[in-house]
Design a protein around this motif. Structure first.
Motif, mmCIF file in Angstrom:
data_model
loop_
_atom_site.group_PDB
_atom_site.id
_atom_site.type_symbol
_atom_site.label_atom_id
_atom_site.label_comp_id
_atom_site.label_asym_id
_atom_site.label_seq_id
_atom_site.Cartn_x
_atom_site.Cartn_y
_atom_site.Cartn_z
ATOM 1 N N LEU A 438 -49.360 -29.944 -102.431
ATOM 2 C CA LEU A 438 -49.891 -28.471 -102.460
ATOM 3 C C LEU A 438 -51.172 -27.850 -102.056
ATOM 4 C CD1 LEU A 438 -49.981 -25.578 -103.574
ATOM 5 C CD2 LEU A 438 -51.868 -26.828 -105.913
ATOM 6 N N VAL A 439 -52.014 -28.684 -101.880
ATOM 7 C CA VAL A 439 -53.472 -28.842 -100.492
ATOM 8 C C VAL A 439 -53.315 -29.387 -99.209
ATOM 9 C CG1 VAL A 439 -55.572 -29.635 -100.692
ATOM 10 C CG2 VAL A 439 -54.260 -29.040 -103.201
ATOM 11 N N LYS A 440 -52.956 -30.468 -99.264
ATOM 12 C CA LYS A 440 -52.556 -31.489 -97.771
ATOM 13 C C LYS A 440 -51.336 -29.932 -96.688
ATOM 14 C CE LYS A 440 -53.379 -35.467 -99.109
ATOM 15 N NZ LYS A 440 -52.928 -37.053 -98.890
ATOM 16 N N ILE A 441 -49.890 -30.009 -97.166
ATOM 17 C CA ILE A 441 -49.495 -28.880 -96.481
ATOM 18 C C ILE A 441 -50.282 -27.587 -96.993
ATOM 19 C CG2 ILE A 441 -46.634 -27.960 -96.243
ATOM 20 C CD1 ILE A 441 -46.192 -31.136 -97.537
ATOM 21 N N GLY A 442 -50.575 -26.755 -97.766
ATOM 22 C CA GLY A 442 -51.494 -25.584 -97.938
ATOM 23 C C GLY A 442 -52.164 -25.483 -96.520
ATOM 24 N N GLY A 448 -52.111 -21.824 -89.911
ATOM 25 C CA GLY A 448 -50.885 -21.495 -89.103
ATOM 26 C C GLY A 448 -50.224 -22.395 -88.652
ATOM 27 N N THR A 449 -50.441 -23.255 -89.047
ATOM 28 C CA THR A 449 -49.884 -24.224 -88.563
ATOM 29 C C THR A 449 -48.179 -25.060 -89.188
ATOM 30 O OG1 THR A 449 -51.378 -25.639 -87.868
ATOM 31 C CG2 THR A 449 -49.369 -27.267 -87.260
ATOM 32 N N ILE A 450 -47.987 -24.610 -89.826
ATOM 33 C CA ILE A 450 -46.416 -24.295 -90.727
ATOM 34 C C ILE A 450 -45.960 -22.703 -91.322
ATOM 35 C CG2 ILE A 450 -46.177 -26.603 -91.387
ATOM 36 C CD1 ILE A 450 -46.409 -26.369 -93.993
ATOM 37 N N TYR A 455 -43.185 -24.289 -96.441
ATOM 38 C CA TYR A 455 -44.467 -24.392 -96.897
ATOM 39 C C TYR A 455 -43.550 -24.574 -98.628
ATOM 40 C CZ TYR A 455 -49.160 -24.618 -99.296
ATOM 41 O OH TYR A 455 -49.926 -25.125 -100.700
ATOM 42 N N LYS A 456 -42.927 -23.784 -98.807
ATOM 43 C CA LYS A 456 -41.896 -23.048 -100.354
ATOM 44 C C LYS A 456 -40.657 -24.259 -99.910
ATOM 45 C CE LYS A 456 -42.593 -18.384 -99.928
ATOM 46 N NZ LYS A 456 -40.879 -16.988 -100.269
ATOM 47 N N ALA A 457 -40.110 -25.167 -99.383
ATOM 48 C CA ALA A 457 -39.596 -25.669 -98.991
ATOM 49 C C ALA A 457 -39.881 -27.548 -99.010
ATOM 50 C CB ALA A 457 -38.078 -25.804 -98.080
ATOM 51 N N GLU A 458 -40.761 -27.745 -98.434
ATOM 52 C CA GLU A 458 -41.146 -28.674 -98.896
ATOM 53 C C GLU A 458 -41.821 -29.620 -100.336
ATOM 54 O OE1 GLU A 458 -41.535 -31.889 -97.036
ATOM 55 O OE2 GLU A 458 -40.484 -30.617 -95.431
#
Length: 485
Positions: A438-442, A448-450, A455-458
């Protein structure tokens, strides 16, 4: 056993035949961890206990703990309690706790988390205190111990599979936005209630050259991102899964969350469950620069210096903020404003509170038996007395878990103003990897990197896989009511 000075046996208390019948004993018969090495009529034995707490951040809190211990031992001249300290960092704390329990080296009374007591009781590492809760508490007017607690909080202490209780809880949490009253007054700002008002306040602060919000997002343990996401998620989607609250305790537990995921009611690729994403990204324009590298202490210090107008914190930080020598302004608190349909068409347009769950939890390792066990249980009853709740409220700013005990004035701002959150699957104790993702990918999403879709899919991938493991490990399925049949 232990002896209470200048006290009489409470009526109706029956000592176990496995214990000495002692003059001046304060508590009733003890549980299964009693040894049968003493006989009726013998003198009270000396008991030495080691009581560990998470290492306080200030010396004053250490002194309060010692004051509480001294208050107990002044009533029991044959009991000595040594104060010990556990790590206060989440991962280090859990490692310390697990190592001590498995190796038999832990203190006689240990700090824990309520969900960890569930796990460790299942592993037969802790004493089951359930029978003790049916006994009178001599430090609470001989009321039945379980009846002195807030019922919903005590219910959460129960193991979700067995219903047993393996600890006590002394505090419940509430999260608030702390704000600089001087900066608000200088800019003619009112306390916001809705998210629209909240953004307007921050826009005006930013336009005046003030950093609106010190937001900590360097790691999952900073919790700012988690807190905000949990509150938003419940405002947008909680009602969609209320039917999975099988035991009607107003919070989905692990088996109930697993059921909702298994049946597709929770799907993190659905906008129902990820409506918070664009809202968080939009809000981030008002956070202090470098928020993805700012930890909780740095954010709090920035606020205390007057370099940011607001910060999020729990009542557990109140003492630090109120007593800070760096602060030269008046502060106030308010609940994180609620979303309106302007932000999301499914918004409930009311507050959902994060908190209200058991905290400041203590347990007794399975190795503790006999006189030590009896003294430890009696000390637990003292810790959960109105006398100690008053001391902790006034000096440690602890919001008590006891029923019918008023909060001190300094905690008025932390009284609940909304419904308690129903869904908390992002919490580390439910799904550690999801909590981290949640935080790291967030962080990457905010930068704006992903994309939002990635984000949702991961997140969905992690939640689905982890709940599948939970179902298999616990043998939960739709056929057995996910552990309820």
């Amino acid at each position: 056993m232990f002896k209470k000075k200048n006290a009489l046996l409470s009526s109706g208390l029956v000592l176990s035949m496995a214990l000495s019948i002692l003059s001046g004993c304060a508590s009733g018969k003890s549980g299964a961890n009693q040894d049968s090495d003493s006989s009726a009529g013998t003198a009270a034995k000396s008991v030495n206990l080691t009581f560990a707490v998470e290492t306080p951040k200030d010396e004053e809190t250490k002194q309060v703990w010692q004051e509480i211990i001294d208050g107990y031992t002044s009533k029991h001249d044959n009991v000595k309690i040594k104060l010990d300290y556990a790590p206060n960092d989440g991962d280090s704390f859990r490692t310390w706790l697990t190592t001590g329990l498995i190796g038999g080296t832990s203190p006689d009374i240990i700090p824990s988390r309520y969900t960890w007591t569930h796990e460790d009781l299942n592993k037969d590492l802790l004493v089951d205190l359930t029978p003790e809760y049916d006994k009178p508490n001599p430090y609470a007017g001989d009321k039945i111990w379980k009846d002195t607690f807030n019922p919903s909080i005590l219910n959460e202490m129960k193991n979700p599979t067995s219903g047993s209780i393996a600890g006590i809880t002394l505090q419940t949490l509430s999260i608030r936005v702390f704000y600089n009253q001087d900066l608000f007054a200088k800019n003619n700002l009112a306390i916001p209630k809705t998210w629209t008002e909240f953004l307007d306040v921050q826009a005006k602060l930013k336009a005046s050259g003030v950093t609106p919000f010190a937001f900590a997002n360097s790691k999952p343990g900073d919790n700012h991102y988690l807190w905000a996401v949990n509150m938003m998620t419940n405002q947008i989607a909680a009602e969609k899964v209320r039917k999975y609250d099988f035991n009607n305790n107003r919070q989905l537990e692990l088996n109930e969350i697993a059921a909702a995921v298994d049946e597709g009611a929770v799907n993190l690729e659905s906008s129902d469950w990820t409506g918070y994403m664009p809202i968080m990204k939009d809000w981030s324009q008002y956070w202090a620069k470098g928020y993805n590298a700012m930890n909780g202490d740095a954010a709090k210090e920035m606020f205390l210096r007057g370099d940011a107008a607001m910060v999020m914190a729990g009542n557990f930080e109140l003492k630090t903020i109120q007593d800070s020598k760096a602060r030269n302004f008046e502060y106030g608190t308010f609940a994180l404003p609620y979303l309106t349909k302007e932000q999301n068409p499914n918004a409930a347009e009311k507050n959902y509170e994060l908190g209200g769950y058991p905290d400041l939890v203590f347990a007794i390792p399975k190795k503790v038996t006999g006189d030590k066990y009896a003294a430890a249980v009696d000390f637990f009853m003292y810790l959960s007395s109105p006398e100690v709740a008053t001391i902790m409220g006034n000096k440690m700013y602890v919001a008590t878990t006891l029923a019918n005990v008023d909060l001190p004035a300094n905690l008025d701002g932390f009284k609940f103003v909304g419904d308690r959150i129903l869904v908390n699957f992002y919490a580390a104790h439910i799904d550690k990897k999801l909590n981290e993702d949640l935080v790291k990918i967030g962080q990457l999403y905010l930068e704006g990197t992903i994309s939002e879709e990635k984000y949702k899919a991961e997140l969905q991938k992690t939640l689905k896989a982890d709940m599948k493991t939970v179902l298999g490990t616990n043998n939960w399925s739709k056929e057995n009511g996910y552990g309820t049949k």
